[in-house]
Structure formats: structure tokens, C-alpha cells
Design a protein around this motif. Structure first.
Motif, PDB file in Angstrom:
ATOM      1  N   VAL A 205      -3.286  18.128 -40.648  1.00 33.44           N
ATOM      2  CA  VAL A 205      -4.568  17.527 -40.270  1.00 33.44           C
ATOM      3  C   VAL A 205      -4.500  16.010 -40.383  1.00 33.44           C
ATOM      4  N   PHE A 206      -3.935  15.520 -41.481  1.00 27.92           N
ATOM      5  CA  PHE A 206      -3.856  14.083 -41.704  1.00 27.92           C
ATOM      6  C   PHE A 206      -3.035  13.404 -40.615  1.00 27.92           C
ATOM      7  N   VAL A 207      -1.845  13.910 -40.369  1.00 25.69           N
ATOM      8  CA  VAL A 207      -0.990  13.317 -39.335  1.00 25.69           C
ATOM      9  C   VAL A 207      -1.623  13.491 -37.961  1.00 25.69           C
ATOM     10  N   GLY A 208      -2.273  14.647 -37.748  1.00 25.91           N
ATOM     11  CA  GLY A 208      -2.917  14.884 -36.464  1.00 25.91           C
ATOM     12  C   GLY A 208      -4.039  13.901 -36.184  1.00 25.91           C
ATOM     13  N   VAL A 209      -4.847  13.608 -37.211  1.00 21.23           N
ATOM     14  CA  VAL A 209      -5.934  12.645 -37.029  1.00 21.23           C
ATOM     15  C   VAL A 209      -5.366  11.255 -36.770  1.00 21.23           C
ATOM     16  N   LEU A 210      -4.340  10.876 -37.522  1.00 19.08           N
ATOM     17  CA  LEU A 210      -3.706   9.574 -37.293  1.00 19.08           C
ATOM     18  C   LEU A 210      -3.185   9.465 -35.860  1.00 19.08           C
ATOM     19  N   ALA A 211      -2.517  10.522 -35.400  1.00 18.24           N
ATOM     20  CA  ALA A 211      -1.950  10.502 -34.056  1.00 18.24           C
ATOM     21  C   ALA A 211      -3.045  10.475 -32.991  1.00 18.24           C
ATOM     22  N   PHE A 212      -4.080  11.281 -33.185  1.00 22.58           N
ATOM     23  CA  PHE A 212      -5.163  11.329 -32.206  1.00 22.58           C
ATOM     24  C   PHE A 212      -5.875   9.994 -32.103  1.00 22.58           C
ATOM     25  N   MET A 213      -6.215   9.416 -33.243  1.00 24.24           N
ATOM     26  CA  MET A 213      -6.908   8.128 -33.222  1.00 24.24           C
ATOM     27  C   MET A 213      -5.999   7.030 -32.662  1.00 24.24           C
ATOM     28  N   GLY A 214      -4.709   7.098 -32.986  1.00 23.40           N
ATOM     29  CA  GLY A 214      -3.772   6.129 -32.429  1.00 23.40           C
ATOM     30  C   GLY A 214      -3.694   6.230 -30.918  1.00 23.40           C
ATOM     31  N   TRP A 215      -3.710   7.453 -30.421  1.00 21.55           N
ATOM     32  CA  TRP A 215      -3.660   7.653 -28.973  1.00 21.55           C
ATOM     33  C   TRP A 215      -4.938   7.144 -28.312  1.00 21.55           C
ATOM     34  N   GLN A 216      -6.074   7.402 -28.951  1.00 23.80           N
ATOM     35  CA  GLN A 216      -7.339   6.896 -28.417  1.00 23.80           C
ATOM     36  C   GLN A 216      -7.340   5.362 -28.387  1.00 23.80           C
ATOM     37  N   ALA A 217      -6.806   4.762 -29.454  1.00 20.77           N
ATOM     38  CA  ALA A 217      -6.743   3.301 -29.504  1.00 20.77           C
ATOM     39  C   ALA A 217      -5.790   2.762 -28.440  1.00 20.77           C
ATOM     40  N   TYR A 218      -4.657   3.415 -28.270  1.00 17.32           N
ATOM     41  CA  TYR A 218      -3.691   2.980 -27.264  1.00 17.32           C
ATOM     42  C   TYR A 218      -4.313   2.960 -25.874  1.00 17.32           C
ATOM     43  N   ASN A 219      -5.169   3.930 -25.606  1.00 18.91           N
ATOM     44  CA  ASN A 219      -5.816   4.019 -24.305  1.00 18.91           C
ATOM     45  C   ASN A 219      -7.109   3.216 -24.229  1.00 18.91           C
ATOM     46  N   GLY A 220      -7.386   2.416 -25.273  1.00 17.73           N
ATOM     47  CA  GLY A 220      -8.539   1.531 -25.235  1.00 17.73           C
ATOM     48  C   GLY A 220      -9.871   2.226 -25.323  1.00 17.73           C
ATOM     49  N   ARG A 221      -9.923   3.389 -25.945  1.00 20.08           N
ATOM     50  CA  ARG A 221     -11.159   4.168 -26.012  1.00 20.08           C
ATOM     51  C   ARG A 221     -11.928   3.966 -27.319  1.00 20.08           C
ATOM     52  N   LEU A 222     -11.419   3.095 -28.169  1.00 24.10           N
ATOM     53  CA  LEU A 222     -12.099   2.790 -29.422  1.00 24.10           C
ATOM     54  C   LEU A 222     -12.544   1.327 -29.392  1.00 24.10           C
ATOM     55  N   PRO A 223     -13.583   0.990 -30.156  1.00 21.55           N
ATOM     56  CA  PRO A 223     -14.056  -0.400 -30.150  1.00 21.55           C
ATOM     57  C   PRO A 223     -12.942  -1.395 -30.481  1.00 21.55           C
ATOM     58  N   ARG A 224     -12.880  -2.452 -29.720  1.00 24.07           N
ATOM     59  CA  ARG A 224     -11.937  -3.557 -29.912  1.00 24.07           C
ATOM     60  C   ARG A 224     -10.479  -3.161 -29.718  1.00 24.07           C
ATOM     61  N   THR A 225     -10.228  -2.125 -28.947  1.00 22.98           N
ATOM     62  CA  THR A 225      -8.841  -1.710 -28.705  1.00 22.98           C
ATOM     63  C   THR A 225      -8.438  -1.855 -27.234  1.00 22.98           C
ATOM     64  N   ARG A 226      -9.293  -2.434 -26.430  1.00 25.32           N
ATOM     65  CA  ARG A 226      -8.900  -2.694 -25.052  1.00 25.32           C
ATOM     66  C   ARG A 226      -8.135  -4.012 -24.969  1.00 25.32           C
ATOM     67  N   PRO A 227      -7.083  -4.052 -24.163  1.00 26.77           N
ATOM     68  CA  PRO A 227      -6.396  -5.338 -23.962  1.00 26.77           C
ATOM     69  C   PRO A 227      -7.342  -6.356 -23.353  1.00 26.77           C
TER      70      PRO A 227
END
Length: 237
Positions: A205-227
Motif C-alpha cells: 500500500v505504501f509503495v503503491g500510494v507513492l507510485a500513484f501520486m508520483g505518476w499523477q504528479a508526473y502527468n501534472g494532475r496535482l497542484p503545482r506539478t504542471r511544467p
């Protein structure tokens, strides 16, 4: 940069000439928290046993130590006016920003990595040694990251702010991932029994949440994560 990742144009961002007072005050508790949890073993004791006199003294020291630069406008987000730049401009990165973000990087990475190590050890040996891991490994690891940051080799802490439009998304993506994964892991630790199977579930669960949130950030779907694509002047926050 993949075209499917949304971008922001700094020429379209609203330029502030002053930071509102509430904006500045809301950033101060963030940096109090960052420096309060800097001594990882003490933070581990906080979650294990609760607040005590040591933590009260440390919190008081942190409030004073951050309060002085806060009043002087020398904490990120606490400046009287935004740090306005062109995102491709080679401009000196203020020392106080490099210090603050270096500490934040060290804590975010170290807490996540040591929790993963602690879970792996518990699964493989059947013994929880997380407290010992924090006691002996936290400062060497966090200290190394702090040193790397202070030497200008991490996003947002480089000597130049030229890459801020992309670097800030790495920072905020990491913060989003760790800030959400850590409380979930803590909840599972408190509510689930110990043992190879439940501990494996916690790790996944821990690694999964880290990976999921990282992927969301990579795609600019989280606040302040868009290029942020360079354009005209923009407020650096």
C-alpha cells in the motif's frame, strides 16, 4: 516533454506585486513543521509515545529560529513581495530558499526510504526494527541529502532559478506523494496486526500510494506539478 502533459504558460499567470499578509502567515507553519520534524528519531518518538518536554523545547526553538527570518521575509512564501523571475533567466537562488528546500528534500526522501527499509526488514526477519533504523540511519542519510542540496545539486536548491518551471514540479510531486503515503502507512501500522502477511500489505500500500501520486504528479494532475513554459514575468511561489 510529452504533449499529453498539460503545461502552464508563465505569461498567463497572474503577477503579484505583493504577497497578502495571510499568505505569508500560512507559509510560516509549513516551515515550522519542516524544521520541527528534521530530527527524525525525535519525530519517531513523537508518533510512538506522544508529545513530551523534549519536543516542547525543540518546538519552541524552531518557532524562534523560523520566526526571525519570517519577520524579515526570509522564508519561502513569507516574502513581502513574490520572487519574480523569468523561468529561463539565470538568476541567483537566495540562500534561505536553498536551505529550506534542502531540508524539506532530506526529510521527504529519508522518511519514505527508511519506512520501506523497516517494512522489508520486518517482513524478512519477523522483527520490527524501525526505531533502531531511524536511530542509526536517519541522520547519515538525511545529512547526505542536506549536503547535496546545499551544494546545489537538487531541484529548487540550485544556484540558479533558471529551471524553476520544471524543478518545482519534482519537489511538489515528492511532497504530495510522501505527505499522503505516510499518514496512510501510520494508520495501517496502528490498526493492523504485525506479521509477514499484514506487513507485506502495508508495504504494498505504501509503495503503491507513492507510485500513484508520483505518476499523477508526473502527468501534472496535482497542484503545482504542471511544467511552466517560459514566457513573460511570473511570480515564483
Amino acid at each position: 516533454m510529452s504533449s499529453r502533459i498539460p503545461v502552464e504558460y508563465d505569461s498567463e499567470r497572474k503577477i503579484r506585486t505583493r504577497n497578502k499578509l495571510y499568505y505569508r502567515w500560512l507559509h510560516w507553519p509549513i516551515w515550522i513543521f519542516v524544521f520541527f520534524i528534521a530530527p527524525g528519531p525525535l519525530t519517531f518518538d513523537l508518533f510512538e509515545r506522544g508529545f513530551d518536554a523534549r519536543m516542547a523545547l525543540w518546538l519552541g526553538a524552531v518557532i524562534v529560529a523560523t520566526g526571525i527570518p519570517f519577520l524579515r521575509g526570509r522564508l519561502p512564501g513569507c516574502e513581502p513581495a513574490p520572487y519574480i523571475i523569468r523561468f529561463t533567466e539565470d538568476r541567483p537562488n537566495p540562500v534561505y530558499r536553498r536551505i529550506c528546500y534542502s531540508f524539506a528534500w532530506g526529510e521527504a526522501i529519508t522518511f519514505a526510504v527508511l519506512n520501506i527499509v523497516g517494512l522489508v526488514v520486518a517482513i524478512s526477519t519477523g522483527t520490527w526494527m524501525l526505531k533502531e533504523i531511524y536511530r542509526y540511519a536517519y541522520f547519515p542519510m538525511a545529512g547526505t541529502i542536506w549536503a547535496i542540496g546545499l551544494s546545489g545539486h537538487l531541484p529548487r536548491v540550485k544556484r540558479s532559478t533558471a529551471g524553476e518551471g520544471h524543478e518545482r514540479r519534482y519537489f511538489y510531486g515528492t511532497v504530495w506523494a510522501v505527505a499522503i503515503a505516510q499518514p496512510i502507512l501510520w494508520f495501517l501500522y496502528l490498526t493492523m496486526p504485525k506479521g509477514p502477511v499484514p506487513d507485506t500489505f502495508k508495504l504494498l500500500v505504501f509503495v503503491g500510494v507513492l507510485a500513484f501520486m508520483g505518476w499523477q504528479a508526473y502527468n501534472g494532475r496535482l497542484p503545482r506539478t504542471r511544467p511552466i513554459v517560459p514566457g513573460e514575468l511570473a511570480a515564483l511561489d
